[in-house]
Design a protein around this motif. Structure first.
Motif, PDB file in Angstrom:
ATOM      1  N   SER A  24      11.601  -9.185  -0.012  1.00 51.15           N
ATOM      2  CA  SER A  24      11.436  -9.070  -1.460  1.00 51.15           C
ATOM      3  C   SER A  24      10.319 -10.002  -1.914  1.00 51.15           C
ATOM      4  O   SER A  24       9.894 -10.907  -1.181  1.00 51.15           O
ATOM      5  CB  SER A  24      12.738  -9.447  -2.169  1.00 51.15           C
ATOM      6  OG  SER A  24      12.981 -10.836  -2.025  1.00 51.15           O
ATOM      7  N   GLU A  25       9.861  -9.787  -3.110  1.00 50.96           N
ATOM      8  CA  GLU A  25       8.808 -10.636  -3.657  1.00 50.96           C
ATOM      9  C   GLU A  25       9.284 -12.078  -3.769  1.00 50.96           C
ATOM     10  O   GLU A  25       8.543 -13.018  -3.486  1.00 50.96           O
ATOM     11  CB  GLU A  25       8.377 -10.110  -5.028  1.00 50.96           C
ATOM     12  CG  GLU A  25       7.138 -10.774  -5.551  1.00 50.96           C
ATOM     13  CD  GLU A  25       6.490  -9.972  -6.669  1.00 50.96           C
ATOM     14  OE1 GLU A  25       5.613 -10.557  -7.327  1.00 50.96           O
ATOM     15  OE2 GLU A  25       6.833  -8.809  -6.872  1.00 50.96           O
ATOM     16  N   ASP A  29       7.598 -15.317  -1.931  1.00 50.90           N
ATOM     17  CA  ASP A  29       7.181 -16.474  -2.717  1.00 50.90           C
ATOM     18  C   ASP A  29       7.827 -17.761  -2.207  1.00 50.90           C
ATOM     19  O   ASP A  29       7.178 -18.804  -2.124  1.00 50.90           O
ATOM     20  CB  ASP A  29       7.508 -16.277  -4.202  1.00 50.90           C
ATOM     21  CG  ASP A  29       6.560 -15.313  -4.893  1.00 50.90           C
ATOM     22  OD1 ASP A  29       5.485 -15.036  -4.327  1.00 50.90           O
ATOM     23  OD2 ASP A  29       6.893 -14.840  -5.992  1.00 50.90           O
ATOM     24  N   ARG A  52       0.227 -15.770  -3.709  1.00 49.59           N
ATOM     25  CA  ARG A  52       1.247 -15.577  -4.747  1.00 49.59           C
ATOM     26  C   ARG A  52       0.682 -14.883  -5.982  1.00 49.59           C
ATOM     27  O   ARG A  52       1.365 -14.774  -6.994  1.00 49.59           O
ATOM     28  CB  ARG A  52       1.847 -16.922  -5.152  1.00 49.59           C
ATOM     29  CG  ARG A  52       2.647 -17.570  -4.041  1.00 49.59           C
ATOM     30  CD  ARG A  52       3.385 -18.790  -4.516  1.00 49.59           C
ATOM     31  NE  ARG A  52       4.461 -18.377  -5.405  1.00 49.59           N
ATOM     32  CZ  ARG A  52       4.813 -19.038  -6.500  1.00 49.59           C
ATOM     33  NH1 ARG A  52       4.192 -20.132  -6.848  1.00 49.59           N
ATOM     34  NH2 ARG A  52       5.804 -18.602  -7.255  1.00 49.59           N
ATOM     35  N   SER A  57      -0.573  -6.451  -5.035  1.00 43.27           N
ATOM     36  CA  SER A  57       0.727  -5.917  -4.648  1.00 43.27           C
ATOM     37  C   SER A  57       1.357  -6.811  -3.572  1.00 43.27           C
ATOM     38  O   SER A  57       0.666  -7.538  -2.852  1.00 43.27           O
ATOM     39  CB  SER A  57       0.586  -4.487  -4.124  1.00 43.27           C
ATOM     40  OG  SER A  57      -0.021  -4.489  -2.854  1.00 43.27           O
ATOM     41  N   LEU A  58       2.663  -6.737  -3.469  1.00 42.70           N
ATOM     42  CA  LEU A  58       3.393  -7.533  -2.485  1.00 42.70           C
ATOM     43  C   LEU A  58       2.924  -7.219  -1.070  1.00 42.70           C
ATOM     44  O   LEU A  58       2.731  -8.121  -0.251  1.00 42.70           O
ATOM     45  CB  LEU A  58       4.898  -7.273  -2.611  1.00 42.70           C
ATOM     46  CG  LEU A  58       5.792  -7.960  -1.584  1.00 42.70           C
ATOM     47  CD1 LEU A  58       5.680  -9.468  -1.707  1.00 42.70           C
ATOM     48  CD2 LEU A  58       7.224  -7.511  -1.744  1.00 42.70           C
TER      49      LEU A  58
END
Length: 159
Positions: A24-25, A29, A52, A57-58
């Protein structure tokens, strides 16, 4: 057979980590922040800001991060895996490099085999298991590791 380095593992695991929904983002992070705060020599502030960046996009950020780590060296890849274990333990246990068959010289036990070996064998095998466990890099939960270490040190005088 030579042991796989962390950089080799990262190359092998990159497609899995890049897969849809793997990380997940928030997890990415946290990994970036850990590498930046605890190991600023791995990720500088400028690199951390780049990885970050919410405008990218991720998938792009993760691809850039993994590429950066692969170029950086063995220690950086090892610290990435440590951060991945801390922030995404279920995902870490499903990595292709962890599921791939390791060398079969019986000098290592994975955490799934440990319980079976210790409960199904007699004392002679149990002592052999202690020797193997004492020198094997096994990642276990911190609560379990206390008991495992107590078990290992309990009978070291008779080994």
């Amino acid at each position: 057979m030579t042991e796989q380095t962390y950089c080799d593992r990262l190359v092998q695991d990159t497609p899995f980590l890049m897969g849809h929904g793997s990380l997940s983002e928030q997890q990415v992070d946290r990994i970036i922040l850990q590498l930046n705060r605890y190991y600023p020599q791995i990720l500088s502030n400028k690199d951390a800001e780049k990885f970050r960046n919410p405008k990218a996009s991720l998938r792009v950020r993760l691809c850039d991060l993994l590429g950066h780590l692969q170029k950086s060296g063995e220690r950086d890849c090892r610290e990435f895996y440590r951060a991945l274990y801390i922030h995404a333990q279920p995902l870490h246990s499903r990595l292709p490099s962890r599921l791939a068959p390791q060398n079969s010289d019986c000098t290592e036990l994975d955490s799934g085999t440990v319980g079976r070996e210790l409960s199904d064998r007699d004392l002679k095998v149990l002592r052999g298991a202690r020797r193997v466990l004492g020198f094997s890099p096994i990642i276990v939960d911190r609560h379990v590791s206390r008991f495992l270490l107590a078990f290992l040190t309990d009978d070291l005088g008779r080994l």
